[in-house]
Scaffold this active site. Sequence first.
Site, mmCIF file in Angstrom:
data_model
loop_
_atom_site.group_PDB
_atom_site.id
_atom_site.type_symbol
_atom_site.label_atom_id
_atom_site.label_comp_id
_atom_site.label_asym_id
_atom_site.label_seq_id
_atom_site.Cartn_x
_atom_site.Cartn_y
_atom_site.Cartn_z
ATOM 1 N N ARG A 150 54.059 -48.870 -17.558
ATOM 2 C CA ARG A 150 55.400 -49.037 -18.115
ATOM 3 C C ARG A 150 56.468 -48.702 -17.079
ATOM 4 O O ARG A 150 57.510 -49.367 -17.002
ATOM 5 C CB ARG A 150 55.563 -48.164 -19.366
ATOM 6 C CG ARG A 150 56.854 -48.438 -20.112
ATOM 7 C CD ARG A 150 56.861 -47.770 -21.468
ATOM 8 N NE ARG A 150 56.855 -46.320 -21.379
ATOM 9 C CZ ARG A 150 56.857 -45.515 -22.448
ATOM 10 N NH1 ARG A 150 56.818 -46.033 -23.660
ATOM 11 N NH2 ARG A 150 56.850 -44.206 -22.307
ATOM 12 N N LYS A 185 62.390 -47.783 -20.003
ATOM 13 C CA LYS A 185 62.945 -46.434 -20.175
ATOM 14 C C LYS A 185 64.006 -46.149 -19.113
ATOM 15 O O LYS A 185 63.899 -45.240 -18.296
ATOM 16 C CB LYS A 185 61.829 -45.381 -20.143
ATOM 17 C CG LYS A 185 61.039 -45.347 -21.447
ATOM 18 C CD LYS A 185 60.122 -44.139 -21.544
ATOM 19 C CE LYS A 185 60.840 -42.850 -21.841
ATOM 20 N NZ LYS A 185 61.365 -42.808 -23.223
ATOM 21 N N GLU A 196 64.922 -49.525 -33.499
ATOM 22 C CA GLU A 196 64.381 -48.205 -33.169
ATOM 23 C C GLU A 196 65.257 -47.097 -33.708
ATOM 24 O O GLU A 196 66.433 -47.305 -34.026
ATOM 25 C CB GLU A 196 64.279 -48.019 -31.645
ATOM 26 C CG GLU A 196 63.185 -48.784 -30.978
ATOM 27 C CD GLU A 196 62.984 -48.337 -29.530
ATOM 28 O OE1 GLU A 196 63.544 -47.295 -29.136
ATOM 29 O OE2 GLU A 196 62.267 -49.018 -28.803
#
Length: 354
Positions: A99, A201, A237
């Site tokens: 990721r 992120k 989210e």
Amino acid sequence: MATSSTNAANNDETEERHAKIDWDHHLSYSVIPTDYMYMMKSNPDGTFSDGALIPFGPIEINPHSSVLNYGQGLFEGMKAYRTPTGEVQIFRPEENAIRMQIGAERLLMAAPTVDQYVHAVKQVVRANIRWVPPHGKGTLYIRPLLFGSGSVMGISPAPETTFLIFTNPIGNAYKGISASLSLLVHDSLPRAFPGGTGGVKNISNYSPVFQVVKEAKGKGFSDVLFLDAVEHKYVEEVSSCNVFIVKGNKISTSPTLGTILPGVTRKSILQLALQLGYQAEERRFSVDELLEADEVFCTGTAVSISDVCSATYKDRKVEFKTGENTVTRKLSEMIRGIQNGLTEDNRGWVVKID
């Protein structure tokens, strides 16, 4: 730096098994510096080498760095768990490494290989192993960072990238929240936009929601649930975790199409749900459908699996089933059992720190 790495790696042989902390009362979700961190900088060709453990503390950074001027940075979140027999293990670190690589590609940064990432995480956990709480008392939170440390003046990616990992022991309750979550659905401010960085992120994804989350908590809510940026009706989210709904035998979560973070816990739950015999699917669902759900729960490294007791949307509050005999509880016990060494890991998800 290599000497520091060698000395730090041997600390667990000479120091006490646990740091001198009242693990029953002192540990929460606050800043607790540990002994060592890991640092590695990219070479001119974009590769990484010569990383090492160094004492935890402030780092030097140039005012011209891209991360300070343009927010070129990523972070990951992981945990180290102590088993009932005293062993220490981490959960699916290669998924975090991949990721980070995807995020680095999006932000035009050099990134460590998966092997370098996992090796670094193991090194820093081993060096700080006395800070891993006793079994059942908490976990050692691991924070890998990747940021543009090279100097720039114009708007451009940094010529040098720094990979840094530090750790912090935390309690089992996320930021002091020990009960089920109560969510406020926000229908005007999106968390992420199509074409943006909501699917990685990026460090700058989080501060824009500080204000609305603070306001929600001031009203007694645990957190904010955000909707999509286009139609303002599809569930995306919570501020720092993925959302699932349960209706009958179906477990659903929103697809990762660029605005939703592909969580490691999220991915694991989708696999475990199938093992339990449920239909697990990734699909868009509206806030109205969420309000009709039997159960709602959130997943993430920090929150693990947390059930949602209620959601409030346009002054309408709906309560969901929580506690014993719920799908959420079954999945929570299943994944926590693997992470904490209570259940056999037959998927190769756990990496032990030897």
